[in-house]
Design a protein around this motif. Structure first.
Motif, PDB file in Angstrom:
ATOM      1  N   VAL A 294     -35.049  -7.789  51.608  1.00 19.52           N
ATOM      2  CA  VAL A 294     -33.997  -8.495  52.355  1.00 19.52           C
ATOM      3  C   VAL A 294     -34.117  -8.334  53.873  1.00 19.52           C
ATOM      4  N   LEU A 295     -34.833  -7.292  54.296  1.00 21.73           N
ATOM      5  CA  LEU A 295     -34.963  -7.044  55.740  1.00 21.73           C
ATOM      6  C   LEU A 295     -36.405  -7.117  56.230  1.00 21.73           C
ATOM      7  N   ASN A 296     -37.340  -7.313  55.304  1.00 28.46           N
ATOM      8  CA  ASN A 296     -38.759  -7.347  55.654  1.00 28.46           C
ATOM      9  C   ASN A 296     -39.177  -6.064  56.386  1.00 28.46           C
ATOM     10  N   LEU A 297     -38.640  -4.947  55.924  1.00 27.48           N
ATOM     11  CA  LEU A 297     -38.907  -3.652  56.563  1.00 27.48           C
ATOM     12  C   LEU A 297     -40.192  -3.058  55.991  1.00 27.48           C
ATOM     13  N   ASP A 298     -41.117  -2.740  56.878  1.00 28.97           N
ATOM     14  CA  ASP A 298     -42.418  -2.222  56.460  1.00 28.97           C
ATOM     15  C   ASP A 298     -42.316  -0.815  55.875  1.00 28.97           C
ATOM     16  N   ALA A 299     -43.449  -0.369  55.311  1.00 32.38           N
ATOM     17  CA  ALA A 299     -43.478   0.937  54.650  1.00 32.38           C
ATOM     18  C   ALA A 299     -43.218   2.081  55.610  1.00 32.38           C
ATOM     19  N   GLY A 300     -43.778   2.019  56.836  1.00 35.76           N
ATOM     20  CA  GLY A 300     -43.591   3.112  57.789  1.00 35.76           C
ATOM     21  C   GLY A 300     -42.134   3.342  58.145  1.00 35.76           C
ATOM     22  N   PRO A 301     -41.425   2.311  58.602  1.00 30.50           N
ATOM     23  CA  PRO A 301     -39.998   2.489  58.903  1.00 30.50           C
ATOM     24  C   PRO A 301     -39.181   2.929  57.694  1.00 30.50           C
ATOM     25  N   ARG A 302     -39.521   2.405  56.509  1.00 33.14           N
ATOM     26  CA  ARG A 302     -38.776   2.818  55.319  1.00 33.14           C
ATOM     27  C   ARG A 302     -38.991   4.302  55.037  1.00 33.14           C
ATOM     28  N   ALA A 303     -40.215   4.772  55.224  1.00 33.38           N
ATOM     29  CA  ALA A 303     -40.498   6.192  55.000  1.00 33.38           C
ATOM     30  C   ALA A 303     -39.751   7.062  56.006  1.00 33.38           C
ATOM     31  N   LEU A 304     -39.687   6.624  57.256  1.00 39.60           N
ATOM     32  CA  LEU A 304     -38.965   7.401  58.269  1.00 39.60           C
ATOM     33  C   LEU A 304     -37.475   7.446  57.965  1.00 39.60           C
ATOM     34  N   LEU A 305     -36.934   6.347  57.500  1.00 40.47           N
ATOM     35  CA  LEU A 305     -35.518   6.324  57.125  1.00 40.47           C
ATOM     36  C   LEU A 305     -35.239   7.349  56.031  1.00 40.47           C
ATOM     37  N   GLN A 306     -36.083   7.368  55.026  1.00 40.19           N
ATOM     38  CA  GLN A 306     -35.902   8.323  53.930  1.00 40.19           C
ATOM     39  C   GLN A 306     -36.082   9.763  54.426  1.00 40.19           C
ATOM     40  N   GLU A 307     -37.051   9.976  55.304  1.00 39.96           N
ATOM     41  CA  GLU A 307     -37.357  11.332  55.770  1.00 39.96           C
ATOM     42  C   GLU A 307     -36.244  11.907  56.642  1.00 39.96           C
ATOM     43  N   PHE A 308     -35.714  11.083  57.539  1.00 37.89           N
ATOM     44  CA  PHE A 308     -34.770  11.590  58.527  1.00 37.89           C
ATOM     45  C   PHE A 308     -33.303  11.411  58.142  1.00 37.89           C
ATOM     46  N   ALA A 309     -33.016  10.636  57.088  1.00 41.28           N
ATOM     47  CA  ALA A 309     -31.604  10.320  56.804  1.00 41.28           C
ATOM     48  C   ALA A 309     -31.167  10.650  55.380  1.00 41.28           C
ATOM     49  N   ARG A 310     -32.039  11.234  54.557  1.00 44.14           N
ATOM     50  CA  ARG A 310     -31.601  11.609  53.202  1.00 44.14           C
ATOM     51  C   ARG A 310     -30.546  12.709  53.257  1.00 44.14           C
ATOM     52  N   PRO A 311     -29.528  12.656  52.383  1.00 46.81           N
ATOM     53  CA  PRO A 311     -29.237  11.578  51.431  1.00 46.81           C
ATOM     54  C   PRO A 311     -28.695  10.339  52.141  1.00 46.81           C
ATOM     55  N   LEU A 312     -29.164   9.177  51.720  1.00 49.43           N
ATOM     56  CA  LEU A 312     -28.791   7.945  52.411  1.00 49.43           C
ATOM     57  C   LEU A 312     -27.322   7.607  52.156  1.00 49.43           C
ATOM     58  N   PRO A 313     -26.592   7.234  53.210  1.00 50.86           N
ATOM     59  CA  PRO A 313     -25.181   6.841  53.031  1.00 50.86           C
ATOM     60  C   PRO A 313     -25.091   5.440  52.432  1.00 50.86           C
ATOM     61  N   HIS A 314     -23.884   5.085  52.037  1.00 53.22           N
ATOM     62  CA  HIS A 314     -23.667   3.750  51.468  1.00 53.22           C
ATOM     63  C   HIS A 314     -23.930   2.674  52.521  1.00 53.22           C
ATOM     64  N   ASP A 315     -23.462   2.895  53.746  1.00 49.34           N
ATOM     65  CA  ASP A 315     -23.650   1.917  54.829  1.00 49.34           C
ATOM     66  C   ASP A 315     -24.908   2.308  55.614  1.00 49.34           C
ATOM     67  N   LEU A 316     -26.011   1.629  55.339  1.00 45.89           N
ATOM     68  CA  LEU A 316     -27.285   1.960  55.988  1.00 45.89           C
ATOM     69  C   LEU A 316     -27.458   1.300  57.352  1.00 45.89           C
ATOM     70  N   ALA A 317     -26.675   0.276  57.635  1.00 44.60           N
ATOM     71  CA  ALA A 317     -26.901  -0.511  58.848  1.00 44.60           C
ATOM     72  C   ALA A 317     -26.905   0.337  60.124  1.00 44.60           C
ATOM     73  N   PRO A 318     -25.920   1.234  60.336  1.00 48.05           N
ATOM     74  CA  PRO A 318     -25.953   2.024  61.573  1.00 48.05           C
ATOM     75  C   PRO A 318     -27.212   2.874  61.708  1.00 48.05           C
ATOM     76  N   LEU A 319     -27.712   3.416  60.592  1.00 50.87           N
ATOM     77  CA  LEU A 319     -28.942   4.219  60.669  1.00 50.87           C
ATOM     78  C   LEU A 319     -30.153   3.356  60.974  1.00 50.87           C
ATOM     79  N   LEU A 320     -30.180   2.144  60.443  1.00 50.64           N
ATOM     80  CA  LEU A 320     -31.302   1.256  60.732  1.00 50.64           C
ATOM     81  C   LEU A 320     -31.329   0.839  62.199  1.00 50.64           C
ATOM     82  N   LYS A 321     -30.162   0.846  62.845  1.00 49.31           N
ATOM     83  CA  LYS A 321     -30.098   0.499  64.271  1.00 49.31           C
ATOM     84  C   LYS A 321     -30.227   1.701  65.190  1.00 49.31           C
TER      85      LYS A 321
END
Length: 399
Positions: A294-321
């Motif tokens: 849905v966001l065309n987010l590549d593997a690198g950014p997705r991996a960084l999101l998981q690494e730096f923000a786990r456990p992921l909150p319900h509202d991911l938008a603020p972390l993606l920004k």
């Protein structure tokens, strides 16, 4: 060029210490002014760091509006400003073309020789210096000032002492020790003349979880990075040691000074647009695949999101920004592309002459300034080398 032990320049009028871009340019300015010049280099061959930089394409300068170019230098005291006013991007391009090196300007304004490599330019430059009578002494390591105004060297033939009319010091900063820039010269200066060395244009150390190993070497493109009052887009790489690359280098000063680093993984989408897309039905698709679809987010950014923000909150938008980057600070000084710190401008006059040692000038990365990669570093080394060389020639003529 070669230095011959019985050459009459054993007593040159001018000595330049260091055969990197700043030293070569100082030697050119002194030779063009008619002085006999000895160029002393501690390594077996000149300009090793320049040649290394040229392996990935020699970025000579940056073609952009002058206010933006000038803003890249911090600090920018009057002596540095004067040097860059005398030899800015246009002058750097004309100088390279004068050495027979056609140039091209990339899409981001970076300027490269068409040959991309540094070796053709260096060969032409050394030929010009040879024509000016400059002589190169290899494996001559500066040991400091001596009584009576002399300068000492360790050479293959033993200790040597010279008493030139002027000396230009251009021995580089304190990174890339294996290429000759080891900062050992700092011991010869008074403490108040120096600002402490610090890594500039350097990667960040990150202690990765085991899950990140499969992402080592993955480029991260299209992100916006923010740290303190510094922000911009840039590419970087997830490496075994941490995060490296131009995007990280651009914010390294702010991070080094304590600012938090955040990543906008989707700078072209607003917070609301991201929320709308994330609200699409996910079904049994994993969070990672949903972000990809849905966001065309590549593997690198997705991996960084998981690494730096786990456990992921319900509202991911603020972390993606604004994803906070968890790191262990800059990589070691010797891994930095350049160094901050060095000889303070307060210890110099506007001609880059040491106030404490009349007749001795300083140029290049020995000086306390820094700038991002992208052509700014080489331009300032060339500019301060030329400025110091011209000032030294004028000082010698006046006496």
């Amino acid at each position: 060029m070669s230095y011959v032990s019985d050459n009459p320049l054993v007593a040159p009028e001018a000595v330049v210490v260091g055969a990197g871009p700043a030293g070569l340019m100082a030697a050119e300015a002194l030779g063009a002014a008619g002085l006999s010049v000895l160029l002393a280099e501690a390594m077996p061959s000149p300009a090793r760091k320049l040649l290394m930089a040229g392996k990935s394409g020699l970025n000579l300068t940056k073609s952009e509006p002058r206010p933006r170019f000038d803003a890249a230098y911090r600090p920018r005291p009057p002596a540095l400003a004067a040097a860059l006013d005398g030899f800015g991007p246009e002058a750097a391009m004309s100088w390279a073309e004068g050495l027979g090196q056609p140039l091209f300007i990339g899409s981001t304004g970076r300027v490269f020789p068409r040959a991309m490599k540094a070796s053709p330019l260096l060969r032409a430059w050394l030929g010009r210096l040879d024509g000016l009578g400059v002589r190169l002494a290899r494996r001559w390591r500066w040991t400091g000032w001596e009584a009576g105004g002399g300068v000492g060297f360790d050479t293959p033939e033993g200790a040597r002492s010279l008493t030139p009319r002027v000396t230009v010091l251009a021995m580089g900063g304190a990174s890339w020790r294996r290429l000759g820039s080891d900062g050992a010269w700092a011991d010869r200066f008074e403490a108040e003349e120096l600002a402490p060395f610090a890594p500039a244009n350097v990667g960040l150390a990150v202690e990765w979880s085991p899950l990140m190993e499969r992402h080592f070497g993955t480029p991260v493109k299209g992100c916006a990075l923010s740290a303190g009052d510094t922000s911009g887009r840039g590419e970087f790489v997830i490496s075994r040691r941490g995060l490296e690359g131009g995007g990280i280098y651009a914010v390294s000063r702010a991070v080094r000074e304590g600012a938090e680093l955040t990543l906008d993984l989707l700078p072209d989408l607003s917070l609301d647009e991201i929320r709308v897309r994330l609200a699409r039905p996910r079904g049994k698709t994993s969070v990672s695949n949903h972000l990809r679809k849905v966001l065309n987010l590549d593997a690198g950014p997705r991996a960084l999101l998981q690494e730096f923000a786990r456990p992921l909150p319900h509202d991911l938008a603020p972390l993606l920004k604004a994803l906070p980057v968890r790191h262990a600070g800059p990589r070691p000084l010797d891994e930095a592309i350049s160094t901050a710190g060095g000889v303070r401008f307060e210890a110099l006059d506007e001609g880059l002459m040491l106030r404490r040692r009349p007749g001795s000038f300083v140029a290049g990365e020995m000086l306390d300034w820094e700038a991002p990669t992208g052509g700014y570093l080489i331009t300032a080394c060339l500019a301060t080398g030329r400025h110091a060389g011209r000032s030294a020639a004028a000082w010698a003529r006046a006496r």
